[in-house]
Write a protein that holds these residues in place. Structure first.
Motif, PDB file in Angstrom:
ATOM      1  N   GLU A  67      11.891  45.509-110.229  1.00  0.00           N
ATOM      2  CA  GLU A  67      12.975  46.284-110.811  1.00  0.00           C
ATOM      3  C   GLU A  67      13.028  47.660-110.161  1.00  0.00           C
ATOM      4  O   GLU A  67      11.999  48.289-109.924  1.00  0.00           O
ATOM      5  CB  GLU A  67      12.770  46.414-112.325  1.00  0.00           C
ATOM      6  N   LYS A  69      15.426  51.527-109.673  1.00  0.00           N
ATOM      7  CA  LYS A  69      16.319  52.441-110.380  1.00  0.00           C
ATOM      8  C   LYS A  69      17.298  53.037-109.376  1.00  0.00           C
ATOM      9  O   LYS A  69      16.881  53.532-108.321  1.00  0.00           O
ATOM     10  CB  LYS A  69      15.485  53.544-111.014  1.00  0.00           C
ATOM     11  N   LEU A  76      18.998  50.797-114.166  1.00  0.00           N
ATOM     12  CA  LEU A  76      17.961  49.898-113.668  1.00  0.00           C
ATOM     13  C   LEU A  76      18.624  48.634-113.132  1.00  0.00           C
ATOM     14  O   LEU A  76      19.651  48.200-113.661  1.00  0.00           O
ATOM     15  CB  LEU A  76      16.987  49.537-114.792  1.00  0.00           C
ATOM     16  N   GLU A  96      13.487  54.342-105.932  1.00  0.00           N
ATOM     17  CA  GLU A  96      12.414  54.292-106.921  1.00  0.00           C
ATOM     18  C   GLU A  96      12.183  52.868-107.416  1.00  0.00           C
ATOM     19  O   GLU A  96      13.097  52.219-107.915  1.00  0.00           O
ATOM     20  CB  GLU A  96      12.773  55.202-108.100  1.00  0.00           C
ATOM     21  N   ILE A  98      10.538  50.586-110.176  1.00  0.00           N
ATOM     22  CA  ILE A  98      10.066  50.720-111.562  1.00  0.00           C
ATOM     23  C   ILE A  98       8.929  49.742-111.830  1.00  0.00           C
ATOM     24  O   ILE A  98       7.933  50.079-112.448  1.00  0.00           O
ATOM     25  CB  ILE A  98      11.225  50.461-112.557  1.00  0.00           C
ATOM     26  N   SER A  99       9.098  48.501-111.383  1.00  0.00           N
ATOM     27  CA  SER A  99       8.020  47.522-111.557  1.00  0.00           C
ATOM     28  C   SER A  99       8.107  46.487-110.451  1.00  0.00           C
ATOM     29  O   SER A  99       9.104  46.412-109.727  1.00  0.00           O
ATOM     30  CB  SER A  99       8.119  46.852-112.930  1.00  0.00           C
TER      31      SER A  99
END
Ligand SMILES: Nc1nc2c(ncn2[C@@H]2O[C@H](COP(=O)(O)OP(=O)(O)OP(=O)(O)O)[C@@H](O)[C@H]2O)c(=O)[nH]1
Ligand SMILES: [Mg+2]
Ligand SMILES: [Zn+2]
Ligand SMILES: [Zn+2]
Ligand SMILES: [Zn+2]
Lengths: 113, 227
Positions: A67, A69, A76, A96, A98-99
């Motif tokens: 995921e 951003k 997201l 970025e 996120i996961s």
């Protein structure tokens, strides 16, 4: 990676008596955006632990989605290779994450003999 | 038998490697020694790049090399001709360098030279696009090479290494006229995978791009020394 997993298990077991415990399950969380291919990790693990104290342990893998951003609008989204990981909202490059970079042992299920 | 217990440890599989990498980095910092981790698929041109780079670089900065190779010392032998300290690290079945191996290499290097006297340590990783990127070795910067014979799609197919890299060198650009290769597509794939990376096109045949690359290294060394 398999070697690191086994080393981590050895470290975890140091405080316990290996002869007195049976590890039933090693529950992993593996991010989608890592070098690890779940099936091959399971296969190499099973081959590497044959005859060892982890011989009867089963690996379970929870896949953590990749995921990102959007740096323009903060939404997201799930980046896709096909469109170069760009955000669908603003067509922005992925800055970025996120996961999806996780390589973790979440939990270990074991029994005492 | 007792009831099963679930130990929720939430432990990074690579934490032992990360701990060792941190220790290596502390050592590099104490020696005031900048460390670059140089990675690519097999044959993208790492050793050739180092040979040419060091001819010039070693005149300006005290340089040394750790040479990761699975089974042979052939690359280390090539670099020893440059009269700089070279330590071969044979990884055996492991297809990447890890922090422990680099720690061992550093110990051997300490026997050859006082690392306080060195400015830069170039580490050639094992040729492999997959796992070297996940294994920190204590480096200050990661440099990934991608040769144009590998195809425009590689940054998307093997994104982790290119995402983690601070600098991406597009190598073998002298072959461009002979190939049906779209370098702009490659660059756009690199920008998608890692918008923050520096990118330099380079050729070990024509030496194009070496001025930019040498300049990149020089700036990193000087900035590091001034910190
Ligand atoms: N045309 C061309 N060939 C190159 C260039 N750089 C390297 N080569 C050739 O590519 C081959 C592989 O180069 P190496 O430097 O050994 O590659 P490597 O990445 O160190 O390979 P491994 O250590 O085995 O992973 C050699 O035959 C080099 O001469 C270049 O810029 N242009
Ligand atoms: Mg080489
Ligand atoms: Zn957006
Ligand atoms: Zn630990
Ligand atoms: Zn590997």
């Amino acid at each position: 990676m398999t070697k690191c997993l086994i080393l981590s298990m050895e470290e975890w077991a140091e405080k316990k008596n290996k002869k007195k415990i049976v590890v039933e399950k090693i529950n992993l969380k593996i991010g989608e955006f890592t070098c690890v291919e779940p099936i091959s990790l399971i296969n190499t693990f099973n081959a590497a632990v044959l005859g060892s104290w982890l011989d009867s342990s089963e690996i379970t893998i929870e896949t953590i989605p990749f995921e990102g951003k959007c740096s323009k609008c903060n939404r997201l989204y799930f980046p896709k290779k096909e469109n170069g990981y760009k955000s669908p909202c603003c067509n922005f490059n992925l800055e970025e994450i996120i996961s999806g970079r996780e390589l973790k042992i979440a939990s270990i299920d074991f029994k005492e003999k | 038998m007792h009831l099963p217990i679930s130990d929720k440890i939430e432990l990074n599989i690579l934490h032992q490697n990360s701990h060792q990498a941190e220790k290596n980095k502390v050592k590099f910092n104490n020696y005031n020694l900048l460390c670059l981790n140089i990675m690519s698929s097999p044959g993208a041109g790492k050793t050739r790049l180092l040979e040419i780079t060091l001819e010039d670089l070693s005149k300006k900065f005290h340089s040394a090399v750790l040479e990761g190779d699975m089974t042979t010392n052939l690359d280390a032998a090539r670099l020893e001709k440059l009269n700089i300290p070279v330590v071969p690290i044979t990884t055996g079945r492991a297809c990447h360098l890890d922090a422990n191996m680099v720690c061992g290499g550093l110990k051997l290097l300490e026997k050859k030279i006082n690392p306080d006297l060195l400015d830069i340590l170039l580490v050639e990783n094992v040729g492999n696009l997959v796992c070297p990127a996940e294994f920190e070795i204590g480096e200050h910067f990661k440099v990934a090479l991608l040769s144009i014979t590998e195809g425009e799609d590689k940054p998307l197919k093997y994104p982790i290494m290119f995402r983690e890299a601070d600098l991406i060198l597009i190598t073998k650009v002298d072959l461009l006229p002979h190939l049906n290769f779209d370098i702009n597509e490659l660059k756009s794939n690199i920008a998608s995978t890692n918008p923050k990376a520096d990118v330099i096109e380079i050729s070990s045949i024509t030496k194009s791009g070496f001025d930019l690359w040498q300049d990149w290294i020089r700036k990193k060394i000087l900035k590091f020394k001034n910190n």
